[in-house]
Design a protein around this motif. Structure first.
Motif, PDB file in Angstrom:
ATOM      1  N   UNK A   1      40.314  42.031  40.556  1.00 32.45           N
ATOM      2  CA  UNK A   1      41.145  42.061  41.762  1.00 32.45           C
ATOM      3  C   UNK A   1      41.546  43.490  42.085  1.00 32.45           C
ATOM      4  N   UNK A   2      41.172  43.940  43.259  1.00 32.89           N
ATOM      5  CA  UNK A   2      41.528  45.292  43.693  1.00 32.89           C
ATOM      6  C   UNK A   2      41.400  45.334  45.213  1.00 32.89           C
ATOM      7  N   UNK A   3      42.265  46.105  45.869  1.00 36.38           N
ATOM      8  CA  UNK A   3      42.178  46.155  47.341  1.00 36.38           C
ATOM      9  C   UNK A   3      40.835  46.677  47.844  1.00 36.38           C
ATOM     10  N   UNK A   4      40.092  47.383  46.982  1.00 38.91           N
ATOM     11  CA  UNK A   4      38.821  47.937  47.435  1.00 38.91           C
ATOM     12  C   UNK A   4      37.616  47.235  46.820  1.00 38.91           C
ATOM     13  N   UNK A   5      37.849  46.032  46.365  1.00 38.54           N
ATOM     14  CA  UNK A   5      36.757  45.184  45.874  1.00 38.54           C
ATOM     15  C   UNK A   5      36.848  43.861  46.636  1.00 38.54           C
ATOM     16  N   UNK A   6      35.717  43.401  47.137  1.00 38.08           N
ATOM     17  CA  UNK A   6      35.718  42.088  47.804  1.00 38.08           C
ATOM     18  C   UNK A   6      35.924  41.034  46.716  1.00 38.08           C
ATOM     19  N   UNK A   7      37.050  40.349  46.799  1.00 41.58           N
ATOM     20  CA  UNK A   7      37.412  39.420  45.731  1.00 41.58           C
ATOM     21  C   UNK A   7      36.506  38.203  45.697  1.00 41.58           C
ATOM     22  N   UNK A   8      36.127  37.793  44.487  1.00 40.02           N
ATOM     23  CA  UNK A   8      35.397  36.535  44.325  1.00 40.02           C
ATOM     24  C   UNK A   8      36.442  35.462  44.040  1.00 40.02           C
ATOM     25  N   UNK A   9      36.465  34.443  44.875  1.00 40.35           N
ATOM     26  CA  UNK A   9      37.502  33.408  44.741  1.00 40.35           C
ATOM     27  C   UNK A   9      37.047  32.248  43.872  1.00 40.35           C
TER      28      UNK A   9
ATOM     29  N   UNK B   1      32.063  32.137  46.260  1.00 41.36           N
ATOM     30  CA  UNK B   1      33.012  32.095  47.367  1.00 41.36           C
ATOM     31  C   UNK B   1      33.815  33.385  47.323  1.00 41.36           C
ATOM     32  N   UNK B   2      33.784  34.112  48.434  1.00 38.72           N
ATOM     33  CA  UNK B   2      34.402  35.435  48.461  1.00 38.72           C
ATOM     34  C   UNK B   2      35.460  35.534  49.545  1.00 38.72           C
ATOM     35  N   UNK B   3      36.294  36.528  49.353  1.00 41.17           N
ATOM     36  CA  UNK B   3      37.205  36.937  50.407  1.00 41.17           C
ATOM     37  C   UNK B   3      36.374  37.289  51.645  1.00 41.17           C
ATOM     38  N   UNK B   4      36.831  36.869  52.807  1.00 38.19           N
ATOM     39  CA  UNK B   4      36.113  37.181  54.046  1.00 38.19           C
ATOM     40  C   UNK B   4      36.580  38.539  54.565  1.00 38.19           C
ATOM     41  N   UNK B   5      35.637  39.435  54.743  1.00 31.63           N
ATOM     42  CA  UNK B   5      35.989  40.741  55.301  1.00 31.63           C
ATOM     43  C   UNK B   5      35.581  40.741  56.765  1.00 31.63           C
ATOM     44  N   UNK B   6      36.544  40.964  57.622  1.00 25.65           N
ATOM     45  CA  UNK B   6      36.249  40.924  59.059  1.00 25.65           C
ATOM     46  C   UNK B   6      35.963  42.345  59.523  1.00 25.65           C
TER      47      UNK B   6
END
Ligand SMILES: Nc1ncnc2c1ncn2[C@@H]1O[C@H](COP(=O)(O)OP(=O)(O)OP(=O)(O)O)[C@@H](O)[C@H]1O
Length: 435
Positions: A63-71, A83-88
């Motif tokens: 978990x890091x603000x500069x890593x796309x989180x894997x949920x 399943x990942x955080x969606x980056x818009x």
């Protein structure tokens, strides 16, 4: 058309395609998500499914603000999905293709974000192994930073490792200590591969720093330091050539790049230090326009290495498929109904070139970029049009590109076996197994 992924998620529409599968805009109990559905052949691979499950904790824990989180990781019938955080927003490749070169402040701000993401991963003993503009997502909903850069997040952690086929190589000679391992295949994307990977050593954290420095060079210059021509020639340049200076680049930034592009992994900065040094530079870069430099000349086909017999060597097969027909890489759009990026094949496999092959090229400086308008005396090579350069990039990046992820995998037994030269001792690619 919506489809269920496991019991908790629904995939609504395709955001894009990569070599390992298709990324969907989806929905889960906590709202919108991005779902990477792995290709069927990968999902049918029981070993790979096993590794997925094994890596679950490591991937979910990063978990890091500069890593796309894997949920979540979903294994359901024929479906294998992350399943990942969606980056818009968009990916960095798309922005680079649009702008050709970024203002130094924007380039450095993005690289600093990625270095932060790497620092978090390396602290968790995970090596990314495929840092490249395609794997950096720009969050358009985040605040605008220096040079007009939106926050950057690194994605695709673990994919190279999961899709890869790790092999536990014989560890010790009778009664002896651990033997330095050489892999037999090279994995990754040629333009961003650290020399030690090409030489067959297990990938350590410092390979990510090298790849990130390559990305930063590319953001500033519009081309990578060792790219161009046949993939085999690219590999050889990583090992034998020094980086050509960029006209007009501030000296401190250049020194930083040089240090992180050092051939010796131990000479490179670690990711946290790189992030800090990049951020320190930001105020001095404010308002500086993109560097005014020309593309280097295009490479000629004779750059493809030849074997002793004078024939093209099997270590350097031609790209698996022509990129000419490959449509431009897709963004990660805020918009709906995006067409898939491409039907790119998965990682291309190359065997590790032998020392003679690597030494085959002249030692020297990589294709020197020139200040705009400056002519190279006596050069017989023609200059590539931007379009030719773009096509060449797509060919390399897409087809030959993700050179494989087959081996390097001595890293799996790297526990306690980090070479002294590693920038981050103890870090290896096998997150969950790490001591
Ligand atoms: N978390 C995410 N949120 C939004 N869009 C994403 C997300 N992850 C990936 N995408 C988009 O989906 C598309 C495909 O991504 P994917 O990671 O599968 O391929 P890639 O990284 O471009 O290529 P490869 O996997 O071959 O290296 C890209 O356009 C990417 O920008």
């Amino acid at each position: 058309m919506a489809r269920k992924i496991g019991s908790r998620y629904t995939a609504h529409q395709i955001l894009g395609r990569g070599s390992a599968g298709t990324v969907w805009l989806g929905e889960g109990p906590e709202g919108a998500v991005a779902i990477k559905l792995l290709r069927e052949d990968l999902a049918a691979d029981q070993e790979l499914v096993g590794r997925f499950v094994q890596e679950r904790a490591a991937l979910l824990g990063l978990a890091d603000p500069h890593v796309v989180g894997v949920r979540d990781l979903v294994v359901d019938g024929n479906d294998l999905a992350l399943v990942m955080e969606l980056v818009r927003g968009t990916d960095l490749r798309t922005r680079l293709e649009r702008e050709r070169r970024l203002a130094p402040a924007a380039a450095v701000a993005i690289a600093a974000d990625v270095a932060d993401g790497l620092a978090a991963a390396h602290a968790a003993r995970i090596v990314h192994r495929d840092v490249k503009p395609e794997n950096v997502l720009l969050d358009m909903q985040g605040p605008l930073g220096p040079g007009g850069a939106h926050p950057a997040l690194l994605t695709d952690f673990g994919i190279a490792r999961l899709v890869d086929v790790p092999r536990r190589l014989p560890q010790t000679p009778a009664g002896g200590s651990t033997v330095p391992l050489r892999s037999t295949k090279v994995i990754g994307t040629p333009d961003y591969l650290a020399p030690e990977i090409i030489e067959g050593l297990p990938p350590r954290a410092s390979v990510d720093v090298y790849a990130l420095a390559t990305v930063l060079y590319e953001l500033l210059a519009g081309f990578t330091p060792f790219g161009g021509g046949h993939p085999g020639a690219v590999l050889r340049r990583h090992v034998t050539e020094s980086v050509a200076p960029l006209p007009g680049i501030p000296d401190e930034l250049w020194q930083l790049l040089l240090q992180c592009l050092a051939k010796a992994p131990a000479s490179r900065l670690r990711a946290p230090e790189l992030a800090a040094r990049l951020r320190e530079l930001l105020p001095s870069l404010a308002g500086m326009p993109p560097l005014d430099i020309d593309e280097p000349e295009d490479e000629q086909p004779e750059d493809a290495p030849e074997s002793a017999a004078g024939t093209r060597d099997e270590a350097f097969p031609p790209p698996a498929a022509s990129g000419e027909a490959t449509p431009p890489r897709g963004a990660v759009p805020l918009v709906q109904g995006t067409a898939p990026d491409s039907n790119r094949d998965t990682h291309t496999s190359m065997r590790v070139p032998g020392p003679d092959e690597l030494a085959g090229g002249a030692h020297g400086t990589a294709r020197a970029p020139r200040a705009t308008g400056e002519r190279r005396a006596g050069s017989a090579r023609h200059r590539a049009s931007p379009e030719a350069v773009r096509r060449r990039r797509i060919r390399l990046g897409a087809a030959a590109a993700a050179l494989v992820v087959a081996a390097g995998l001595g890293g799996w037994l790297a526990s306690g076996d980090d070479d002294a030269g590693d920038a981050t001792p103890g870090v290896h690619q096998s997150g969950p197994d790490a001591p």
